[in-house]
Design a protein around this motif. Structure first.
Motif, PDB file in Angstrom:
ATOM      1  N   ILE A 145       0.851  -1.191   0.000  1.00  0.00           N
ATOM      2  CA  ILE A 145       0.000   0.000   0.000  1.00  0.00           C
ATOM      3  C   ILE A 145       0.886   1.239   0.000  1.00  0.00           C
ATOM      4  O   ILE A 145       1.667   1.443   0.929  1.00  0.00           O
ATOM      5  N   GLU A 146       0.748   2.058  -1.026  1.00  0.00           N
ATOM      6  CA  GLU A 146       1.449   3.345  -1.070  1.00  0.00           C
ATOM      7  C   GLU A 146       0.417   4.466  -1.039  1.00  0.00           C
ATOM      8  O   GLU A 146      -0.678   4.332  -1.601  1.00  0.00           O
ATOM      9  N   TRP A 147       0.780   5.554  -0.408  1.00  0.00           N
ATOM     10  CA  TRP A 147      -0.121   6.709  -0.363  1.00  0.00           C
ATOM     11  C   TRP A 147       0.694   7.982  -0.134  1.00  0.00           C
ATOM     12  O   TRP A 147       1.865   7.925   0.253  1.00  0.00           O
ATOM     13  N   PRO A 199       9.122   5.906   4.377  1.00  0.00           N
ATOM     14  CA  PRO A 199       8.900   7.023   3.466  1.00  0.00           C
ATOM     15  C   PRO A 199       9.276   6.575   2.059  1.00  0.00           C
ATOM     16  O   PRO A 199      10.293   5.906   1.891  1.00  0.00           O
ATOM     17  N   GLU A 200       8.447   6.923   1.079  1.00  0.00           N
ATOM     18  CA  GLU A 200       8.692   6.468  -0.303  1.00  0.00           C
ATOM     19  C   GLU A 200       9.231   7.603  -1.164  1.00  0.00           C
ATOM     20  O   GLU A 200       9.700   8.604  -0.644  1.00  0.00           O
ATOM     21  N   TYR A 201       9.093   7.424  -2.468  1.00  0.00           N
ATOM     22  CA  TYR A 201       9.759   8.283  -3.442  1.00  0.00           C
ATOM     23  C   TYR A 201       9.093   9.649  -3.622  1.00  0.00           C
ATOM     24  O   TYR A 201       9.723  10.708  -3.523  1.00  0.00           O
ATOM     25  N   PHE A 225       4.383   7.547   1.498  1.00  0.00           N
ATOM     26  CA  PHE A 225       4.798   6.488   2.417  1.00  0.00           C
ATOM     27  C   PHE A 225       4.303   5.152   1.878  1.00  0.00           C
ATOM     28  O   PHE A 225       3.450   5.103   0.992  1.00  0.00           O
ATOM     29  N   GLU A 226       4.817   4.086   2.450  1.00  0.00           N
ATOM     30  CA  GLU A 226       4.356   2.747   2.049  1.00  0.00           C
ATOM     31  C   GLU A 226       4.332   1.828   3.258  1.00  0.00           C
ATOM     32  O   GLU A 226       5.198   1.906   4.123  1.00  0.00           O
ATOM     33  N   VAL A 227       3.329   0.954   3.270  1.00  0.00           N
ATOM     34  CA  VAL A 227       3.336  -0.121   4.260  1.00  0.00           C
ATOM     35  C   VAL A 227       3.228  -1.453   3.519  1.00  0.00           C
ATOM     36  O   VAL A 227       2.477  -1.568   2.543  1.00  0.00           O
ATOM     37  N   GLY A 287       5.341  12.393 -12.520  1.00  0.00           N
ATOM     38  CA  GLY A 287       6.220  11.771 -11.533  1.00  0.00           C
ATOM     39  C   GLY A 287       5.688  10.443 -11.031  1.00  0.00           C
ATOM     40  O   GLY A 287       4.709   9.900 -11.540  1.00  0.00           O
ATOM     41  N   VAL A 288       6.363   9.940 -10.013  1.00  0.00           N
ATOM     42  CA  VAL A 288       6.074   8.608  -9.482  1.00  0.00           C
ATOM     43  C   VAL A 288       4.705   8.596  -8.793  1.00  0.00           C
ATOM     44  O   VAL A 288       4.365   9.518  -8.060  1.00  0.00           O
ATOM     45  N   GLY A 289       3.948   7.548  -9.057  1.00  0.00           N
ATOM     46  CA  GLY A 289       2.609   7.456  -8.472  1.00  0.00           C
ATOM     47  C   GLY A 289       2.547   6.507  -7.287  1.00  0.00           C
ATOM     48  O   GLY A 289       3.569   6.062  -6.764  1.00  0.00           O
ATOM     49  N   ASN A 290       1.321   6.222  -6.876  1.00  0.00           N
ATOM     50  CA  ASN A 290       1.067   5.239  -5.818  1.00  0.00           C
ATOM     51  C   ASN A 290       0.769   3.889  -6.449  1.00  0.00           C
ATOM     52  O   ASN A 290      -0.203   3.749  -7.198  1.00  0.00           O
ATOM     53  N   GLY A 291       1.572   2.898  -6.127  1.00  0.00           N
ATOM     54  CA  GLY A 291       1.299   1.553  -6.596  1.00  0.00           C
ATOM     55  C   GLY A 291       0.567   0.739  -5.539  1.00  0.00           C
ATOM     56  O   GLY A 291       0.436   1.149  -4.379  1.00  0.00           O
ATOM     57  N   GLY A 292       0.107  -0.419  -5.967  1.00  0.00           N
ATOM     58  CA  GLY A 292      -0.499  -1.383  -5.041  1.00  0.00           C
ATOM     59  C   GLY A 292      -0.023  -2.764  -5.463  1.00  0.00           C
ATOM     60  O   GLY A 292      -0.823  -3.663  -5.695  1.00  0.00           O
ATOM     61  N   HIS A 293       1.309  -2.883  -5.549  1.00  0.00           N
ATOM     62  CA  HIS A 293       1.903  -4.118  -6.079  1.00  0.00           C
ATOM     63  C   HIS A 293       1.346  -5.343  -5.364  1.00  0.00           C
ATOM     64  O   HIS A 293       1.211  -5.332  -4.138  1.00  0.00           O
ATOM     65  N   ILE A 294       1.077  -6.364  -6.159  1.00  0.00           N
ATOM     66  CA  ILE A 294       0.544  -7.609  -5.577  1.00  0.00           C
ATOM     67  C   ILE A 294       1.631  -8.677  -5.556  1.00  0.00           C
ATOM     68  O   ILE A 294       2.237  -8.973  -6.584  1.00  0.00           O
ATOM     69  N   LEU A 312      -1.615   7.776 -15.782  1.00  0.00           N
ATOM     70  CA  LEU A 312      -0.627   8.812 -15.467  1.00  0.00           C
ATOM     71  C   LEU A 312       0.536   8.172 -14.700  1.00  0.00           C
ATOM     72  O   LEU A 312       1.672   8.623 -14.781  1.00  0.00           O
ATOM     73  N   ARG A 313       0.219   7.143 -13.932  1.00  0.00           N
ATOM     74  CA  ARG A 313       1.266   6.406 -13.201  1.00  0.00           C
ATOM     75  C   ARG A 313       2.007   5.426 -14.108  1.00  0.00           C
ATOM     76  O   ARG A 313       3.234   5.280 -13.981  1.00  0.00           O
ATOM     77  N   LEU A 314       1.245   4.732 -14.970  1.00  0.00           N
ATOM     78  CA  LEU A 314       1.832   3.637 -15.766  1.00  0.00           C
ATOM     79  C   LEU A 314       2.674   4.192 -16.908  1.00  0.00           C
ATOM     80  O   LEU A 314       2.297   4.100 -18.076  1.00  0.00           O
ATOM     81  N   SER A 363       9.943   3.812 -16.605  1.00  0.00           N
ATOM     82  CA  SER A 363      11.012   4.317 -15.733  1.00  0.00           C
ATOM     83  C   SER A 363      10.487   5.000 -14.466  1.00  0.00           C
ATOM     84  O   SER A 363      11.098   5.922 -13.948  1.00  0.00           O
ATOM     85  N   GLN A 364       9.344   4.545 -13.987  1.00  0.00           N
ATOM     86  CA  GLN A 364       8.792   5.039 -12.716  1.00  0.00           C
ATOM     87  C   GLN A 364       8.538   3.877 -11.747  1.00  0.00           C
ATOM     88  O   GLN A 364       7.747   4.008 -10.821  1.00  0.00           O
ATOM     89  N   TRP A 365       9.193   2.749 -12.003  1.00  0.00           N
ATOM     90  CA  TRP A 365       9.064   1.554 -11.162  1.00  0.00           C
ATOM     91  C   TRP A 365       7.636   1.000 -11.110  1.00  0.00           C
ATOM     92  O   TRP A 365       7.274   0.296 -10.178  1.00  0.00           O
ATOM     93  N   ALA A 366       6.844   1.354 -12.112  1.00  0.00           N
ATOM     94  CA  ALA A 366       5.471   0.836 -12.135  1.00  0.00           C
ATOM     95  C   ALA A 366       5.359  -0.408 -13.011  1.00  0.00           C
ATOM     96  O   ALA A 366       4.306  -1.053 -13.026  1.00  0.00           O
ATOM     97  N   GLY A 367       6.420  -0.766 -13.738  1.00  0.00           N
ATOM     98  CA  GLY A 367       6.422  -2.022 -14.491  1.00  0.00           C
ATOM     99  C   GLY A 367       5.479  -2.015 -15.673  1.00  0.00           C
ATOM    100  O   GLY A 367       4.453  -2.697 -15.657  1.00  0.00           O
ATOM    101  N   VAL A 377       3.716  -8.440  -8.831  1.00  0.00           N
ATOM    102  CA  VAL A 377       3.132  -7.879 -10.055  1.00  0.00           C
ATOM    103  C   VAL A 377       2.997  -6.379  -9.836  1.00  0.00           C
ATOM    104  O   VAL A 377       2.311  -5.939  -8.900  1.00  0.00           O
ATOM    105  N   LYS A 378       3.658  -5.609 -10.688  1.00  0.00           N
ATOM    106  CA  LYS A 378       3.788  -4.179 -10.409  1.00  0.00           C
ATOM    107  C   LYS A 378       2.741  -3.269 -11.063  1.00  0.00           C
ATOM    108  O   LYS A 378       2.397  -2.249 -10.487  1.00  0.00           O
ATOM    109  N   PRO A 379       2.229  -3.605 -12.250  1.00  0.00           N
ATOM    110  CA  PRO A 379       1.252  -2.671 -12.835  1.00  0.00           C
ATOM    111  C   PRO A 379      -0.130  -2.802 -12.192  1.00  0.00           C
ATOM    112  O   PRO A 379      -1.139  -3.037 -12.846  1.00  0.00           O
TER     113      PRO A 379
HETATM  114  N1  GLU Z   1       5.652   3.984  -6.485  1.00  0.00           N
HETATM  115  C1  GLU Z   1       5.997   2.957  -7.418  1.00  0.00           C
HETATM  116  C2  GLU Z   1       4.741   2.539  -8.189  1.00  0.00           C
HETATM  117  O1  GLU Z   1       4.000   3.360  -8.578  1.00  0.00           O
HETATM  118  C3  GLU Z   1       6.641   1.767  -6.762  1.00  0.00           C
HETATM  119  C4  GLU Z   1       7.895   2.034  -5.985  1.00  0.00           C
HETATM  120  C5  GLU Z   1       8.423   0.735  -5.372  1.00  0.00           C
HETATM  121  O2  GLU Z   1       8.956  -0.100  -6.098  1.00  0.00           O
HETATM  122  O3  GLU Z   1       8.191   0.526  -4.197  1.00  0.00           O
HETATM  123  O4  GLU Z   1       4.483   1.413  -8.432  1.00  0.00           O
END
Ligand code: GLU
Ligand code: MG
Length: 467
Positions: free
Chosen positions: A153-155, A207-209, A214-216, A258-265, A316-318, A321-325, A357-359
């Motif tokens: 969870i990122e926010w 603390p995140e990017y 932040f992320e938990v 810029g970098v968004g909030n992901g919810g990687h699974i 806008l996130r996807l 080069s923003q680590w969103a995969g 899974v990042k996207p």
């Molecule tokens: N904030 C990035 C995203 O939108 C992920 C950063 C990370 O790898 O924790 O997926």
């Protein structure tokens, strides 16, 4: 483990007695009401609440709510499919007592995820949690495969006093910066305390990017429980932040750039208690089954984004080069590949190895996202799909010919592109069932129409506080 049996009118055997005892216990602990929580097709968390004294009745007979929310958009306007979106009808919300928790972040309240069934006692085909329970049960019965999952969870923390609708980061300081941790020391400590009191096994809080981000991350559970937990954690983050005068945005793109909030699974497949991602003959210890599972995911990722990245703001996130995969590629610990193979550390790999899974973002309904990822991976596993070569580094650097030769495709760059791919994917549509699949398509098309003519900043603003 989450019970995979459907709720029934009158309650499953023992439910009424259990809810009666639980209600008494909750009242004794100063709990006045129970939040009944689910997530709609657009990814918005919706609730009803009942006084604690009504918990037994809710467990036996459910609580009424219209099915119209299945075709709500994030701005609360309503679209329709052949069967959903009309003002007619009613559903019963059944709390899952196994996952009821007292909300430490909201004194006086408890919380439970719900399944939605019809007044006749049959499954509601628009219920995402029910669909995921079915998919998980089928995987076990038909293929002997179970899963463990966790959702990151990122926010972004925004200042509570910022002008209406605007985002003003609540902290300054660099990405992963110690200053941010100090600035929000009390709030972060309260958050850890609340999550611990609620039985949430937190792995990390950092603390995140991005600005204010932040992320938990939390421990793995069965898929239904992992989706429930994602909803609960967000409710808790929001509640604790509010007590500290802060606002929280889980939107994929709090701002347009810029970098968004992901919810990687994170997901791992298991057979007979053995992790298929570890101890095998394949790459990085993957078994043949795990390699094929990854191949199945990669093949369907463009269509999956309609479920895992369901908002106009998701695109806008996807971006590369923003680590969103955003490329259909896999790699070990590669943060620009859509699927990151996580082997874990020597010594704990048989437990820790998994896929990330990042996207995926937090506009996604977590039940639908997990259900579709599992369906896609299982299809690869059962067809023994072959996994292409891994990618190292950023796939964005590959020229078109090299990308094509390696099977690396850019994921859809718009929600419309994702919907086109989803429509064409009979397997994913059938995994959700026709009612839910049609709702996904109708809601996504509604969101596309809702942002017609808006620029990126306006799209970010439109969804900033929705999720
Ligand atoms: N904030 C990035 C995203 O939108 C992920 C950063 C990370 O790898 O924790 O997926
Ligand atoms: Mg992160």
């Amino acid at each position: 483990m989450t019970t995979l049996a459907d709720p029934v009118p009158g309650g499953r055997p023992g439910d009424l007695e259990r809810a009666t005892a639980l209600g008494g216990e909750l009242a004794g602990r100063g709990v006045h009401g129970v939040v009944l929580a689910y997530v709609d097709t657009a990814g918005v968390a919706r609730v009803k609440t009942v006084p604690t004294a009504k918990l037994p009745s809710a467990a036996a007979w459910g609580v009424g709510m219209s099915p119209v929310f299945d075709t709500f958009l994030a701005d609360d306007s309503i679209v329709a499919t052949d069967v959903l979106g009309s003002p007619d009808g009613d559903l019963r919300l059944y709390p899952d007592l196994d996952h009821l928790v007292v909300l430490s972040g909201q004194p006086g309240w408890a919380w439970a995820p719900v399944d939605r069934i019809t007044q006749e006692g049959t499954r509601h085909p628009g219920c995402g949690r029910t669909a995921l329970r079915r998919i998980v049960a089928d995987a076990e019965q038909r293929h002997g495969i179970t899963f463990r999952a966790g959702i990151e969870i990122e926010w972004a923390f925004g200042q509570g006093g910022a002008p209406d609708g605007e985002f003003v980061p609540a902290v300054a300081g660099p990405a992963y910066g110690a200053t941010r941790q100090v600035e929000l020391s009390d709030c972060a400590a309260d958050l850890l305390a609340a999550l611990a009191a609620q039985g949430v096994d937190v792995d990390q809080l950092h603390p995140e990017y991005a600005a204010g981000q932040f992320e938990v991350s939390v421990g793995a559970l069965d898929p239904v429980a992992a989706a429930d937990r994602s909803v609960l954690v967000r409710q808790t983050v929001r509640a604790v932040a509010r007590r500290h005068g802060l606002k929280v945005s889980f939107s994929p793109a709090v701002t347009a750039r810029g970098v968004g909030n992901g919810g990687h699974i994170h997901l791992s497949a298991w057979r007979d208690g053995v992790n298929l991602h570890s101890g095998g003959e394949g790459r990085y210890g993957m078994t043949a089954a795990a390699e094929s599972f990854v191949a199945g995911l990669l093949a369907r990722l463009p269509a999956l984004t309609a479920v895992t990245a369901p908002s106009p703001a998701s695109y806008l996130r996807l971006r590369p080069s923003q680590w969103a995969g955003v490329f259909t590629a896999w790699g070990r610990e590669t943060r620009e590949a859509a699927v990151r193979v996580v082997t874990g550390t020597q010594g704990v790999r048989d437990q820790a190895a998994n896929l990330e899974v990042k996207p995926v973002d937090l506009a996604a309904n977590p039940y639908l996202a997990l259900g579709c990822l599992i369906a896609a991976g299982l299809d690869g596993l059962t067809s023994s799909a072959s996994l292409p070569e891994e990618i190292t580094g950023d796939p964005a650097r590959l020229d078109a010919a090299e990308a094509a030769a390696r099977g690396v495709r850019r994921l859809p760059s718009s929600l419309a592109g994702a919907v086109t791919a989803f429509r064409a994917d009979a397997l994913l549509r059938s995994a959700l069932g026709p009612v839910l699949a049609d709702a996904v398509i109708a809601v996504r098309e509604g969101e596309i129409a809702a942002v017609d003519g808006l620029d990126d900043e306006q799209v970010a603003a439109a969804y900033r506080w929705a999720y």
